[in-house]
Design a protein around this motif. Structure first.
Motif, PDB file in Angstrom:
ATOM      1  N   ARG A 471      16.460 -33.152  -7.292  1.00 49.18           N
ATOM      2  CA  ARG A 471      17.443 -33.528  -6.366  1.00 49.18           C
ATOM      3  C   ARG A 471      18.815 -33.361  -7.166  1.00 49.18           C
ATOM      4  O   ARG A 471      18.893 -33.796  -8.211  1.00 49.18           O
ATOM      5  CB  ARG A 471      17.219 -34.594  -5.545  1.00 49.18           C
ATOM      6  N   GLY A 472      19.967 -33.274  -6.612  1.00 46.99           N
ATOM      7  CA  GLY A 472      21.223 -33.039  -6.758  1.00 46.99           C
ATOM      8  C   GLY A 472      21.692 -32.072  -7.722  1.00 46.99           C
ATOM      9  O   GLY A 472      22.386 -32.054  -8.537  1.00 46.99           O
ATOM     10  N   GLY A 473      20.640 -30.754  -7.457  1.00 45.79           N
ATOM     11  CA  GLY A 473      21.109 -29.526  -8.295  1.00 45.79           C
ATOM     12  C   GLY A 473      20.961 -29.855  -9.717  1.00 45.79           C
ATOM     13  O   GLY A 473      21.425 -28.919 -10.601  1.00 45.79           O
ATOM     14  N   LYS A 474      19.736 -30.519 -10.283  1.00 42.85           N
ATOM     15  CA  LYS A 474      19.519 -30.763 -11.801  1.00 42.85           C
ATOM     16  C   LYS A 474      18.390 -29.859 -12.162  1.00 42.85           C
ATOM     17  O   LYS A 474      17.450 -30.091 -11.267  1.00 42.85           O
ATOM     18  CB  LYS A 474      19.509 -31.900 -11.888  1.00 42.85           C
ATOM     19  N   LEU A 475      18.563 -29.157 -13.256  1.00 43.29           N
ATOM     20  CA  LEU A 475      17.238 -28.920 -13.772  1.00 43.29           C
ATOM     21  C   LEU A 475      16.694 -29.688 -14.871  1.00 43.29           C
ATOM     22  O   LEU A 475      17.609 -30.051 -15.800  1.00 43.29           O
ATOM     23  CB  LEU A 475      17.410 -27.418 -14.073  1.00 43.29           C
ATOM     24  N   VAL A 476      15.542 -30.247 -15.036  1.00 42.08           N
ATOM     25  CA  VAL A 476      15.411 -30.969 -16.021  1.00 42.08           C
ATOM     26  C   VAL A 476      13.731 -30.528 -16.695  1.00 42.08           C
ATOM     27  O   VAL A 476      12.950 -30.065 -16.254  1.00 42.08           O
ATOM     28  CB  VAL A 476      14.795 -32.447 -15.236  1.00 42.08           C
ATOM     29  N   CYS A 477      13.803 -31.043 -18.119  1.00 41.05           N
ATOM     30  CA  CYS A 477      12.639 -30.604 -18.804  1.00 41.05           C
ATOM     31  C   CYS A 477      11.695 -31.943 -18.874  1.00 41.05           C
ATOM     32  O   CYS A 477      12.134 -32.842 -19.499  1.00 41.05           O
ATOM     33  CB  CYS A 477      12.937 -30.220 -20.155  1.00 41.05           C
ATOM     34  N   HIS A 478      10.477 -31.762 -18.446  1.00 42.91           N
ATOM     35  CA  HIS A 478       9.623 -32.907 -18.457  1.00 42.91           C
ATOM     36  C   HIS A 478       9.009 -33.277 -19.777  1.00 42.91           C
ATOM     37  O   HIS A 478       8.226 -34.174 -19.840  1.00 42.91           O
ATOM     38  CB  HIS A 478       8.493 -32.521 -17.359  1.00 42.91           C
ATOM     39  N   TYR A 479       9.351 -32.489 -20.754  1.00 45.90           N
ATOM     40  CA  TYR A 479       8.789 -32.734 -22.094  1.00 45.90           C
ATOM     41  C   TYR A 479       9.769 -33.603 -22.954  1.00 45.90           C
ATOM     42  O   TYR A 479       9.356 -34.471 -23.444  1.00 45.90           O
ATOM     43  CB  TYR A 479       8.355 -31.486 -22.929  1.00 45.90           C
ATOM     44  N   CYS A 480      11.134 -33.003 -23.056  1.00 43.99           N
ATOM     45  CA  CYS A 480      12.077 -33.405 -23.982  1.00 43.99           C
ATOM     46  C   CYS A 480      13.275 -34.463 -22.974  1.00 43.99           C
ATOM     47  O   CYS A 480      13.842 -35.082 -23.551  1.00 43.99           O
ATOM     48  CB  CYS A 480      12.488 -32.603 -24.925  1.00 43.99           C
ATOM     49  N   GLY A 481      13.227 -34.108 -21.752  1.00 48.65           N
ATOM     50  CA  GLY A 481      14.241 -34.653 -21.072  1.00 48.65           C
ATOM     51  C   GLY A 481      15.685 -34.081 -20.867  1.00 48.65           C
ATOM     52  O   GLY A 481      16.648 -34.196 -20.305  1.00 48.65           O
ATOM     53  N   TYR A 482      15.871 -32.760 -21.601  1.00 56.12           N
ATOM     54  CA  TYR A 482      16.954 -32.047 -21.451  1.00 56.12           C
ATOM     55  C   TYR A 482      17.148 -31.750 -20.089  1.00 56.12           C
ATOM     56  O   TYR A 482      16.453 -31.673 -19.122  1.00 56.12           O
ATOM     57  CB  TYR A 482      16.904 -30.697 -22.160  1.00 56.12           C
ATOM     58  N   GLU A 483      18.631 -31.861 -19.512  1.00 53.36           N
ATOM     59  CA  GLU A 483      19.056 -31.503 -18.191  1.00 53.36           C
ATOM     60  C   GLU A 483      20.113 -30.636 -18.056  1.00 53.36           C
ATOM     61  O   GLU A 483      21.070 -30.457 -19.047  1.00 53.36           O
ATOM     62  CB  GLU A 483      19.644 -32.900 -17.430  1.00 53.36           C
ATOM     63  N   MET A 484      20.199 -29.979 -16.983  1.00 53.34           N
ATOM     64  CA  MET A 484      21.438 -28.895 -16.996  1.00 53.34           C
ATOM     65  C   MET A 484      21.595 -28.720 -15.504  1.00 53.34           C
ATOM     66  O   MET A 484      20.689 -29.127 -14.895  1.00 53.34           O
ATOM     67  CB  MET A 484      21.356 -27.691 -17.623  1.00 53.34           C
ATOM     68  N   GLN A 485      22.974 -28.510 -15.102  1.00 56.64           N
ATOM     69  CA  GLN A 485      23.189 -28.112 -13.751  1.00 56.64           C
ATOM     70  C   GLN A 485      22.544 -26.799 -13.265  1.00 56.64           C
ATOM     71  O   GLN A 485      22.543 -25.859 -14.028  1.00 56.64           O
ATOM     72  CB  GLN A 485      24.663 -28.052 -13.468  1.00 56.64           C
ATOM     73  N   GLU A 486      21.976 -26.798 -12.153  1.00 59.69           N
ATOM     74  CA  GLU A 486      21.212 -25.414 -11.620  1.00 59.69           C
ATOM     75  C   GLU A 486      22.516 -24.440 -11.484  1.00 59.69           C
ATOM     76  O   GLU A 486      23.528 -24.671 -11.060  1.00 59.69           O
ATOM     77  CB  GLU A 486      20.642 -25.754 -10.191  1.00 59.69           C
ATOM     78  N   PRO A 487      22.564 -23.237 -12.022  1.00 59.22           N
ATOM     79  CA  PRO A 487      23.317 -22.200 -12.094  1.00 59.22           C
ATOM     80  C   PRO A 487      23.511 -21.485 -10.575  1.00 59.22           C
ATOM     81  O   PRO A 487      22.557 -21.423 -10.008  1.00 59.22           O
ATOM     82  CB  PRO A 487      22.914 -21.147 -13.099  1.00 59.22           C
ATOM     83  N   LYS A 488      24.578 -21.279 -10.408  1.00 56.89           N
ATOM     84  CA  LYS A 488      24.799 -20.423  -8.983  1.00 56.89           C
ATOM     85  C   LYS A 488      24.517 -18.966  -9.008  1.00 56.89           C
ATOM     86  O   LYS A 488      24.245 -18.305  -8.080  1.00 56.89           O
ATOM     87  CB  LYS A 488      26.606 -20.617  -8.588  1.00 56.89           C
ATOM     88  N   LYS A 489      24.825 -18.482 -10.300  1.00 58.38           N
ATOM     89  CA  LYS A 489      24.369 -17.127 -10.612  1.00 58.38           C
ATOM     90  C   LYS A 489      23.345 -16.705 -11.738  1.00 58.38           C
ATOM     91  O   LYS A 489      23.436 -17.889 -12.537  1.00 58.38           O
ATOM     92  CB  LYS A 489      25.807 -16.321 -10.842  1.00 58.38           C
ATOM     93  N   CYS A 490      22.633 -15.866 -11.768  1.00 61.97           N
ATOM     94  CA  CYS A 490      21.617 -15.625 -12.950  1.00 61.97           C
ATOM     95  C   CYS A 490      22.542 -15.521 -14.155  1.00 61.97           C
ATOM     96  O   CYS A 490      23.569 -14.759 -14.227  1.00 61.97           O
ATOM     97  CB  CYS A 490      20.898 -14.521 -12.525  1.00 61.97           C
ATOM     98  N   PRO A 491      22.265 -16.319 -15.291  1.00 64.19           N
ATOM     99  CA  PRO A 491      23.006 -16.210 -16.529  1.00 64.19           C
ATOM    100  C   PRO A 491      22.766 -14.866 -17.296  1.00 64.19           C
ATOM    101  O   PRO A 491      23.387 -14.509 -18.006  1.00 64.19           O
ATOM    102  CB  PRO A 491      22.563 -17.157 -17.419  1.00 64.19           C
ATOM    103  N   SER A 492      21.706 -14.093 -16.705  1.00 63.03           N
ATOM    104  CA  SER A 492      21.187 -12.872 -17.387  1.00 63.03           C
ATOM    105  C   SER A 492      21.905 -11.610 -16.680  1.00 63.03           C
ATOM    106  O   SER A 492      22.625 -10.818 -17.490  1.00 63.03           O
ATOM    107  CB  SER A 492      19.708 -12.895 -17.569  1.00 63.03           C
TER     108      SER A 492
END
Length: 748
Positions: A471-492
């Motif tokens: 929730r809150g537009g976050k992307l989270v790694c369940h292994y190391c805890g890394y977080e980033m905001q969900e992108p609006k467009k594909c980075p590729s």
């Protein structure tokens, strides 16, 4: 008698290079107090830095020149010392599962250091009431307001709690000291234990056992009285009264002056289990689990060591509570993967409990509605004594189970997470004021995010796994805890069609509230149960009928008994079938059988709806029929064909390093050594597989490679472990780290 001149000490440093004993002289002044197991401070290394260690042996033989030998500096005041039995248990863990001795020692010590006792202070009046009133009149005359309040209270009560005096009465410590010096009062200090459980025990509950149940109790206790201590497996269908059997077995053992350990798989089960045990045993029972504070854990271990409690309940770590007179170990839901440690040493509670029971002369009782293949195969061979409970004693019969094909639902236009049948049954139960449980094998918004245009999956830059959508537009790694905001467009590729695949409990809770707006909903998963006491709050709220629907992950399907629940919905039965793990069929069968067992445990008939995309898989069809025997035969055929446990034993050797090349080189050389050993010993029946990248090949920038070894004889795997350890000792200190996992419950 051996003169206590030298001590062999294991240093409290978890590194392979110091995984051996170092001999020290015992100073004259410490010869009476240094014993096997004593925690000591010793000078270590070139700088003679004072380091903690544990004495594992005392001898009169010097291993090298006494003139060059260092002396023990002192006893360690902070560290807890292991008993002789705990040392034997640590040696067993090190040799059987592979780890450093210090890691094994720390495992068998449920508390690592002493914690200061809690103290209760009481202020006691030393003068007569008449003398106090005289002092009170004087303090009023002198306008000593604080002292006046205090003396006024003392005219009415001879004893006052210290906290009341300093808190509510706002009396300064200087005033208290002054009255102590005048011998008006004294302060009494009393130590007391921190109590992790506060339950209203109510009246004693004791149900009459059925003939099946009583036969088990009679057999085990008769063996116990005859000095026969062995392992028993109780295979009882859900609701057949296994817990009542455990209670009776433990009560009989306690009557004979022995103590008992009751292992349960999840902290979530503690509340209900403890309630039943408290009603039977009062405050002679306690709990040991990870939610306790350091002080609470220490106090429960002290109570156990002093014989002030008879029964301890908890997950696998409760196995190491320091009972002197252990008479019985009970492992409920013995099939649960959580009984296997995820850290070194990777011990299994079942095998460790067998060793501990033999060490202490205790009986071991295993129980499950869906026994592990390992335990059931040993019972079939006669290594365990098998008991079967076939009748449901909770007032109802096994629930009616329906399997719904979600492929058919989709073809017919239903895109909801709920099949039409499940929706109808939920509405029916809500109208009848009955309760519902819904099970999903996922947590949170745990879907991954991918681009619909180019197929890019958003992955953690430090771990070889996809990021999970929260929730809150976050992307989270369940292994190391890394977080980033969900992108609006594909980075590729820049496409706006980058979306998440979501099948989490939070999303389903939202859908339930929209679809059934009048229903009270509780959610139970790893996110809602992080706060201490939250498990108990959710369970007691549902038991108290404060909600109509309990939605959750695996923790809701294991062991709970709610008589008003008449419907269980399994929302995605085959999620666990898609794991890259040879246990996936067994896990699915166990979960579905346990889930089906939650419905209809009272007098009302229960129904279960299993929703799946693989309705013909044997794990699902046999779980729907509650046919364990048929499942065992089917699954064992697969294990024998593939050479997986329990048909054969499996050793996973994991190599990890920050440098990918170092991890791979160590793994490749180990594989070569193990294959050479096989060839030299003229054997062709075992197999060494790998090395290859682990399923998750990188976690937190640590690279992972794995070798699997299969053997029918467990002892041969121990030889592989020793060969690997010998090779590892010759590697530079910064090379790959090696871990062993025997008969792993999770693949790498």
């Amino acid at each position: 008698m051996k003169e206590k001149k030298y001590a062999d000490v294991i240093i409290d440093i978890s590194h392979e290079k110091v995984d051996r004993t170092f001999q020290y002289k015992i100073p004259e002044a410490l010869r009476e107090t240094v014993l096997v197991g004593t925690s000591v401070m010793v000078p270590f290394g070139r700088g003679n830095r004072l380091t903690a260690g544990y004495v594992v042996e005392i001898t009169d033989q010097a291993e090298f020149d006494e003139e060059k030998m260092k002396e023990i500096y002192s006893l360690s005041k902070q560290k807890v010392s292991p008993s002789e039995d705990a040392l034997k248990l640590a040696v067993f863990l090190k040799e059987t599962y592979g780890s450093t001795m210090i890691a094994a020692l720390k495992t068998v010590l449920p508390v690592k250091r002493e914690v200061k006792a809690k103290e209760k202070k009481t202020i006691v009046r030393q003068m007569t009431g008449e003398e106090i009133r005289s002092l009170l009149a004087e303090s009023i005359r002198k306008h000593q307001t604080g002292k006046t309040r205090f003396l006024a209270a003392l005219t009415e009560e001879k004893k006052l709690p210290y906290e009341l005096v300093t808190g509510k009465l706002h009396i300064a410590p200087s005033t208290i000291k002054s009255l102590i010096s005048q011998q008006v009062i004294t302060v009494e200090t009393e130590s007391y234990y921190r109590n992790p459980v506060r339950l209203e025990t109510g009246r004693r509950e004791e149900k009459k056992l059925s003939n099946e149940q009583q036969a088990i109790v009679d057999t085990v206790i008769a063996d116990r009285d005859a000095g026969i201590c062995k392992t028993y497996l109780i295979h009882g269908i859900t609701g057949s009264g296994k817990t009542e059997v455990y209670l009776s077995l433990i009560e009989e053992t306690v009557k004979r002056g022995r103590q008992c350990i009751m292992l349960i798989p999840e902290i979530a089960l503690t509340y209900q289990t403890l309630l039943r045990f408290y009603k039977r045993f009062g405050d002679r029972v306690s709990v040991l689990n990870s939610s306790l504070s350091e002080g609470e854990r220490y106090d429960q271990c002290e109570r156990a060591r002093k014989g002030e409690i008879d029964v301890i309940i908890g997950p696998r770590s409760a196995l190491f509570v320091p009972f002197e007179k252990l008479g019985m170990i009970v492992i409920d839901e013995e099939h649960e993967p959580s009984y296997k440690s995820e850290t070194m040493p990777r011990y299994h509670a079942r095998e460790t409990a067998e060793y501990l029971a033999s060490l202490k002369g205790a009986s071991l009782v295993l129980g499950s509605a869906t026994p592990s293949l390992e335990a059931y195969s040993r019972a079939k061979k006669g290594e365990y004594e098998l008991f079967t409970l076939t009748r449901r004693l909770t007032g109802g019969r096994l629930a009616d189970v329906s399997v719904v094909d979600l492929r058919k639902e989709l073809k017919e236009g239903n895109r909801s997470i709920f099949s039409r049948k499940l929706q109808e049954l939920i509405e029916d139960r809500l109208s009848r004021k009955e309760q519902i449980m819904l099970f999903l094998n996922r947590r949170g918004y745990a879907g991954f995010v991918s681009c619909r245009s180019c197929g890019l999956v958003m992955k953690c830059p430090h771990c070889d796994v996809s990021l999970s959508q929260h929730r809150g537009g976050k992307l989270v790694c369940h292994y190391c805890g890394y977080e980033m905001q969900e992108p609006k467009k594909c980075p590729s590729c820049g496409s706006p069609y980058i979306l998440g695949f979501k099948a989490g409990t939070q999303q389903i809770e939202d859908q339930i509230r929209k679809r059934f707006p009048g229903a009270g909903v509780l959610r139970m998963d790893a996110d809602t149960t992080r706060r201490k006491g939250s498990y108990e709050e959710i369970l007691s709220s549902f038991a108290g009928e404060e909600a109509d629907i309990l939605l959750g992950t695996q923790m809701i399907v294991k062991g709970h008994d709610f008589p008003k629940v008449t419907l269980m919905g399994v929302l995605a039965a085959d999620l666990s079938l898609n794991d890259s793990d040879y246990h996936c069929g067994e896990r699915t069968f166990q979960l579905l059988t346990q889930a089906a067992g939650r419905a209809g445990r009272g007098v009302r008939k229960g129904e279960v709806v299993i929703q799946t995309y693989q309705p013909d898989h044997y794990s699902i069809t046999l779980a729907a029929n509650q046919d364990y025997e048929a499942f065992y035969e089917e699954e064992m055929g697969y294990r024998e064909l593939m050479g997986y446990p329990p048909a054969e034993h499996l050793l996973a050797i994991l190599f990890t390093s920050k440098e990918e090349g170092q991890a791979l080189a160590a793994a490749e050389e180990t594989g070569r050594i193990l294959r050479n050993y096989q060839e030299e010993s003229g054997r062709s029946d075992g197999s060494v597989i790998g090395p290859s990248k682990a399923a998750v090949s990188k976690i937190n920038d640590i690279y992972r490679f794995v070798i699997y070894c299969k053997e029918k004889d467990y002892q041969k795997l121990l030889i592989y472990k020793e060969l690997t350890e010998n090779y590892r000792k010759n590697l530079p200190g910064n090379s790959a780290f090696v871990q062993f996992d025997f008969d792993p419950v999770n693949t790498y």
